[in-house]
Write an enzyme that holds these catalytic residues in place. Structure first.
Site, PDB file in Angstrom:
ATOM      1  N   LYS A   9       0.845  -1.200   0.000  1.00 19.51           N
ATOM      2  CA  LYS A   9       0.000   0.000   0.000  1.00 19.51           C
ATOM      3  C   LYS A   9       0.885   1.257   0.000  1.00 19.51           C
ATOM      4  O   LYS A   9       2.109   1.176   0.213  1.00 19.51           O
ATOM      5  CB  LYS A   9      -0.928  -0.069   1.214  1.00 19.51           C
ATOM      6  CG  LYS A   9      -1.908  -1.255   1.156  1.00 19.51           C
ATOM      7  CD  LYS A   9      -2.786  -1.333   2.407  1.00 19.51           C
ATOM      8  CE  LYS A   9      -3.752  -2.512   2.343  1.00 19.51           C
ATOM      9  NZ  LYS A   9      -4.627  -2.580   3.553  1.00 19.51           N
ATOM     10  N   THR A  91      -5.162  -7.997  10.553  1.00 27.15           N
ATOM     11  CA  THR A  91      -5.562  -6.692   9.994  1.00 27.15           C
ATOM     12  C   THR A  91      -5.104  -5.540  10.880  1.00 27.15           C
ATOM     13  O   THR A  91      -4.586  -4.532  10.393  1.00 27.15           O
ATOM     14  CB  THR A  91      -7.096  -6.653   9.823  1.00 27.15           C
ATOM     15  OG1 THR A  91      -7.500  -7.774   9.038  1.00 27.15           O
ATOM     16  CG2 THR A  91      -7.542  -5.369   9.147  1.00 27.15           C
ATOM     17  N   HIS A 115      -1.621  -5.590   1.444  1.00 30.99           N
ATOM     18  CA  HIS A 115      -2.879  -6.314   1.217  1.00 30.99           C
ATOM     19  C   HIS A 115      -2.579  -7.707   0.698  1.00 30.99           C
ATOM     20  O   HIS A 115      -1.659  -7.886  -0.101  1.00 30.99           O
ATOM     21  CB  HIS A 115      -3.731  -5.591   0.160  1.00 30.99           C
ATOM     22  CG  HIS A 115      -4.783  -6.463  -0.456  1.00 30.99           C
ATOM     23  ND1 HIS A 115      -5.983  -6.710   0.156  1.00 30.99           N
ATOM     24  CD2 HIS A 115      -4.791  -7.205  -1.602  1.00 30.99           C
ATOM     25  CE1 HIS A 115      -6.701  -7.554  -0.602  1.00 30.99           C
ATOM     26  NE2 HIS A 115      -5.991  -7.864  -1.664  1.00 30.99           N
ATOM     27  N   GLU A 126      -9.231 -10.200  -8.055  1.00 34.37           N
ATOM     28  CA  GLU A 126      -8.378  -9.023  -7.881  1.00 34.37           C
ATOM     29  C   GLU A 126      -7.283  -8.963  -8.953  1.00 34.37           C
ATOM     30  O   GLU A 126      -6.964  -7.882  -9.464  1.00 34.37           O
ATOM     31  CB  GLU A 126      -7.782  -9.037  -6.468  1.00 34.37           C
ATOM     32  CG  GLU A 126      -8.865  -8.819  -5.404  1.00 34.37           C
ATOM     33  CD  GLU A 126      -8.404  -9.091  -3.987  1.00 34.37           C
ATOM     34  OE1 GLU A 126      -7.239  -9.498  -3.781  1.00 34.37           O
ATOM     35  OE2 GLU A 126      -9.229  -8.903  -3.065  1.00 34.37           O
TER      36      GLU A 126
HETATM   37  P1  GTP Z   1      -6.618  -6.298   3.174  1.00 33.95           P
HETATM   38  O1  GTP Z   1      -5.576  -7.349   2.936  1.00 33.95           O
HETATM   39  O2  GTP Z   1      -6.138  -4.900   2.887  1.00 33.95           O
HETATM   40  O3  GTP Z   1      -7.908  -6.631   2.465  1.00 33.95           O
HETATM   41  O4  GTP Z   1      -6.876  -6.328   4.749  1.00 33.95           O
HETATM   42  P2  GTP Z   1      -7.641  -7.446   5.594  1.00 33.95           P
HETATM   43  O5  GTP Z   1      -8.181  -8.510   4.696  1.00 33.95           O
HETATM   44  O6  GTP Z   1      -6.725  -7.848   6.700  1.00 33.95           O
HETATM   45  O7  GTP Z   1      -8.843  -6.609   6.215  1.00 33.95           O
HETATM   46  P3  GTP Z   1     -10.260  -6.217   5.537  1.00 33.95           P
HETATM   47  O8  GTP Z   1     -10.367  -6.794   4.164  1.00 33.95           O
HETATM   48  O9  GTP Z   1     -11.319  -6.501   6.521  1.00 33.95           O
HETATM   49  O10 GTP Z   1     -10.111  -4.624   5.429  1.00 33.95           O
HETATM   50  C1  GTP Z   1      -9.474  -4.043   4.315  1.00 33.95           C
HETATM   51  C2  GTP Z   1      -8.662  -2.866   4.774  1.00 33.95           C
HETATM   52  O11 GTP Z   1      -9.530  -1.864   5.276  1.00 33.95           O
HETATM   53  C3  GTP Z   1      -7.706  -3.140   5.950  1.00 33.95           C
HETATM   54  O12 GTP Z   1      -6.496  -3.704   5.562  1.00 33.95           O
HETATM   55  C4  GTP Z   1      -7.506  -1.742   6.491  1.00 33.95           C
HETATM   56  O13 GTP Z   1      -6.553  -1.007   5.715  1.00 33.95           O
HETATM   57  C5  GTP Z   1      -8.886  -1.135   6.294  1.00 33.95           C
HETATM   58  N1  GTP Z   1      -9.671  -1.265   7.512  1.00 33.95           N
HETATM   59  C6  GTP Z   1     -10.275  -2.376   8.021  1.00 33.95           C
HETATM   60  N2  GTP Z   1     -10.905  -2.110   9.167  1.00 33.95           N
HETATM   61  C7  GTP Z   1     -10.682  -0.791   9.414  1.00 33.95           C
HETATM   62  C8  GTP Z   1     -11.053   0.098  10.462  1.00 33.95           C
HETATM   63  O14 GTP Z   1     -11.737  -0.275  11.424  1.00 33.95           O
HETATM   64  N3  GTP Z   1     -10.617   1.392  10.355  1.00 33.95           N
HETATM   65  C9  GTP Z   1      -9.875   1.842   9.310  1.00 33.95           C
HETATM   66  N4  GTP Z   1      -9.482   3.118   9.261  1.00 33.95           N
HETATM   67  N5  GTP Z   1      -9.488   1.027   8.313  1.00 33.95           N
HETATM   68  C10 GTP Z   1      -9.891  -0.256   8.363  1.00 33.95           C
HETATM   69 MG    MG Z   2      -9.294  -8.074   2.956  1.00 30.85          MG
END
Ligand code: GTP
Ligand code: MG
Length: 149
Positions: A9, A91, A115, A126
């Site tokens: 990112k 996360t 990610h 994706e």
């Molecule tokens: P990705 O690999 O980026 O998809 O992350 P993930 O699979 O571990 O988490 P998820 O898909 O649930 O969320 C995608 C992204 O949204 C996260 O990696 C964070 O950058 C963002 N995100 C998730 N939850 C929160 C939150 O509560 N607050 C904020 N600001 N960002 C969040």
């Molecule tokens: Mg995710």
């Protein structure tokens, strides 16, 4: 073969973590099939995270992803989707184990550096969003007999 879409990112790029992160996937034994430094259009960021569109942080998340260039990657190998998520860590970086990328390099969920696709199906979805077919490189890695019996 199974593939994951992995993305460094904008915070990871700005902080100079590109080499460190690529090294972790390389030395684990996955094969790189696509790689580019890329300024994400807003439409693509929205489409990528569309499942989170109803979340209160969705707008901030999209702004974060388009705030600077990302490094878009395709990594291939048996079990790569789940393994990539283990290498990446939880996360919330404060909950991520030391030794994981987020555990070692981040402190906030909104700046969690990398990610990884959450299922093989989403990996293919994706990869289709982020890469043109001509950007996916088929190559034979000579190291494979030393990794796979
Ligand atoms: P990705 O690999 O980026 O998809 O992350 P993930 O699979 O571990 O988490 P998820 O898909 O649930 O969320 C995608 C992204 O949204 C996260 O990696 C964070 O950058 C963002 N995100 C998730 N939850 C929160 C939150 O509560 N607050 C904020 N600001 N960002 C969040
Ligand atoms: Mg995710």
């Amino acid at each position: 073969a199974e593939r994951s879409y992995v993305m460094i990112k904008p915070d990871g790029v700005q902080r100079g973590l590109v080499g460190e992160i690529i090294t972790r996937f390389e030395r684990k034994g996955f094969q790189l099939k696509g790689l580019k430094l890329f300024q994400t259009p807003e439409d693509l960021a929205k489409e990528h995270y569309k499942d989170l569109a109803s979340k209160p942080f969705y707008g901030k998340l999209v702004d974060y992803i388009i705030s600077g260039p990302v490094v878009a990657m395709i990594w291939e190998g048996d079990g790569v989707v789940a393994s990539a998520r283990k290498l990446i860590g939880a996360t919330n970086p404060l909950a991520a184990e030391p030794g994981t990328i987020r555990g070692d390099f981040a402190v906030e969920v909104g700046r969690n550096v990398v990610h990884g696709s959450d299922s093989p199906e989403n990996g293919e979805r994706e990869i289709g969003l982020w890469f043109e077919e001509t950007e996916v490189v088929e190559w034979t890695r000579d190291m494979t007999p030393w990794l796979k019996e």
